[in-house]
Design an enzyme around this catalytic site. Structure first.
Site, PDB file in Angstrom:
ATOM      1  N   TYR A 164       0.814  -1.218   0.000  1.00 63.50           N
ATOM      2  CA  TYR A 164       0.000   0.000   0.000  1.00 63.50           C
ATOM      3  C   TYR A 164       0.849   1.269   0.000  1.00 63.50           C
ATOM      4  O   TYR A 164       1.991   1.259   0.458  1.00 63.50           O
ATOM      5  CB  TYR A 164      -0.952  -0.022   1.204  1.00 63.50           C
ATOM      6  CG  TYR A 164      -1.756  -1.303   1.247  1.00 63.50           C
ATOM      7  CD1 TYR A 164      -2.685  -1.587   0.254  1.00 63.50           C
ATOM      8  CD2 TYR A 164      -1.539  -2.251   2.241  1.00 63.50           C
ATOM      9  CE1 TYR A 164      -3.397  -2.788   0.249  1.00 63.50           C
ATOM     10  CE2 TYR A 164      -2.245  -3.454   2.258  1.00 63.50           C
ATOM     11  CZ  TYR A 164      -3.169  -3.713   1.254  1.00 63.50           C
ATOM     12  OH  TYR A 164      -3.849  -4.893   1.245  1.00 63.50           O
ATOM     13  N   THR A 236      -8.577  -0.664  17.484  1.00 65.27           N
ATOM     14  CA  THR A 236      -9.385  -0.626  18.710  1.00 65.27           C
ATOM     15  C   THR A 236     -10.177   0.677  18.820  1.00 65.27           C
ATOM     16  O   THR A 236     -10.611   1.060  19.887  1.00 65.27           O
ATOM     17  CB  THR A 236      -8.497  -0.814  19.950  1.00 65.27           C
ATOM     18  OG1 THR A 236      -7.528   0.243  19.986  1.00 65.27           O
ATOM     19  CG2 THR A 236      -7.788  -2.153  19.925  1.00 65.27           C
ATOM     20  N   PHE A 237     -10.315   1.354  17.674  1.00 67.34           N
ATOM     21  CA  PHE A 237     -11.154   2.558  17.614  1.00 67.34           C
ATOM     22  C   PHE A 237     -11.850   2.520  16.249  1.00 67.34           C
ATOM     23  O   PHE A 237     -11.444   1.768  15.361  1.00 67.34           O
ATOM     24  CB  PHE A 237     -10.296   3.828  17.786  1.00 67.34           C
ATOM     25  CG  PHE A 237      -9.112   3.909  16.866  1.00 67.34           C
ATOM     26  CD1 PHE A 237      -9.245   4.436  15.587  1.00 67.34           C
ATOM     27  CD2 PHE A 237      -7.865   3.422  17.262  1.00 67.34           C
ATOM     28  CE1 PHE A 237      -8.156   4.504  14.729  1.00 67.34           C
ATOM     29  CE2 PHE A 237      -6.774   3.482  16.398  1.00 67.34           C
ATOM     30  CZ  PHE A 237      -6.914   4.026  15.141  1.00 67.34           C
TER      31      PHE A 237
END
Ligand SMILES: *[C@@H]1O[C@H](CO)[C@@H](O)[C@H](O)[C@H]1NC(C)=O
Ligand SMILES: *[C@@H]1O[C@H](CO)[C@@H](O)[C@H](O)[C@H]1NC(C)=O
Ligand SMILES: *[C@@H]1O[C@H](CO)[C@@H](O)[C@H](O)[C@H]1NC(C)=O
Length: 364
Positions: A164, A236-237
């Site tokens: 990427y 985790t968000f």
């Protein structure tokens, strides 16, 4: 708690109604506070791009159960460039985030290779800090070990540069991210680089404030160990994309109580309020493993721990390993603070207890 449990299905129903009606409520601010509509249980409903937060089955963080680790001889050590870089600390309102921009001069980037991400190469892009409300003794690590939560957690998040072109693209794509979690524990001296971050955090008290760290050595945030546990998980968000190979280092780094307290000054609002809205606690509740493997490069040595042997050696040797002596002992109150037992710092804190109960509450 009882009232909250009764209310939650109703709140969810209302929110689901809003989402159906308007298509999304992306303006609604997300938060780590589950008593609010924007809390972790609602993230997946706030924005259609965040549905993994609710629907995902390979979410993070998780509890590391030392008795369920698989030793994988194929896991090599992780190599992280030891470069000094310029980085920007940003109060996003929810989290303190240090961003390391891609440098046009390749040697000024921090490459990460080896470990469970290999053969791909990654480039470090963000460092995120999670903590609890220290005044109440609340611990704020996201990952727990044997359901023990630690004072704080530093996460180094890197993206796959083989596949990427930037972090934003990689974040949503297969094999996109590698995240290294470092547990932070209390001691009488703060890790040098964590101290720099702590001082810098005093310049970003309010939301959207930023400060530049001219010379930051991310490598200095790592404990001196090559041992880790790894599993496949998510951010985790929001949007909780399941693109993250997690690496949880086997040993902690340290911070003083006073320095940890400084992180508690961070606020969620752009300006000073008569009643401050603090950022703490900023960790996501535990997610279930759902059969995922917890692999480790820690070779379990079934040797008996000598009583009163040098504690630092034991710490290095034993780490998370499924230590039969320890699990045998852990239910006896008198052994709970046994200094030699790796990671058995204290018993399960009550918030972790509550959150685990909430996880099993079937509200959808
Ligand atoms: C990182 O890049 C952004 C956008 O190009 C820029 O605004 C910011 O100042 C840069 N930060 C650093 C630390 O170079
Ligand atoms: C990081 O990786 C790039 C591309 O693989 C390489 O050109 C660069 O020299 C590496 N940086 C360092 C500091 O090794
Ligand atoms: C990231 O890469 C994608 C795809 O190449 C591009 O469309 C996007 O503008 C880039 N984003 C940033 C922030 O550079």
């Amino acid at each position: 708690m009882g009232f909250f449990f009764k209310m939650k299905p109703l709140l969810l129903a209302i929110l689901a109604g809003i989402v159906l009606y308007t298509g999304a409520v992306s303006e609604y601010p997300w938060t780590f506070d589950n008593d609010l509509l924007g809390g972790p249980d609602f993230w997946g409903l706030l924005n259609k791009h965040w549905r993994m937060c609710t629907m995902g089955q390979m979410q993070s963080p998780v509890n590391i159960d030392p008795s369920k680790l698989f030793y994988d001889a194929g896991l090599s050590p992780i190599a992280i460039d030891n470069n000094v870089v310029e980085a920007e600390l940003h109060n996003t309102g929810q989290l303190p985030v240090l961003t390391i921009n891609d440098s046009l001069i390749l040697s000024k980037n921090i490459n990460i290779s080896g470990g469970p991400g290999s053969p791909y190469k990654y480039r470090l892009h963000k460092v995120i800090i999670h903590f609890g409300r220290t005044i109440d003794g609340e611990k704020g690590s996201e990952h727990t070990v044997d359901f023990v939560r630690f004072p704080a957690e530093v996460q180094l998040i890197a993206y796959n540069t083989d596949l990427y072109t930037n972090f934003t693209e990689a974040m949503t794509q297969p094999r996109g991210l590698l995240a290294i979690a470092v547990i932070v524990d209390i001691r009488d001296v703060t890790n040098t680089e964590l101290r720099k971050l702590t001082v810098a955090s005093q310049s970003v008290t309010y939301k959207d404030s930023k400060t530049i760290l001219k010379k930051f050595n991310v490598h200095g945030l790592l404990p001196k160990t090559t041992n880790y546990v790894t599993y496949e998980g998510s951010l985790t968000f929001p949007g909780c994309y399941e693109t993250v190979t997690w690496v949880i280092m086997n040993n902690p780094i340290y911070i003083t109580k006073e320095d940890l307290q400084i992180w508690n000054d961070l606020q969620q609002t752009e300006f000073k309020q008569p009643n401050p809205v603090f950022m703490f606690p900023n960790y996501r509740p535990l997610k279930t493993l759902n059969g995922r493997l917890l692999r480790t490069n820690i070779k379990v040595k079934y040797k008996r721990m000598a009583a009163h042997s040098c504690s630092s050696n034991v710490y290095l040797d034993m780490g998370y390993q499924a230590n039969p002596t320890r699990s045998h002992h852990k239910r006896h109150a008198s052994d709970e603070n046994e200094p030699n037992a790796a990671f058995s710092v204290e018993k399960l804190d009550t918030r972790a207890d509550i959150l685990n109960n909430m996880e099993s509450f079937d509200y959808l």
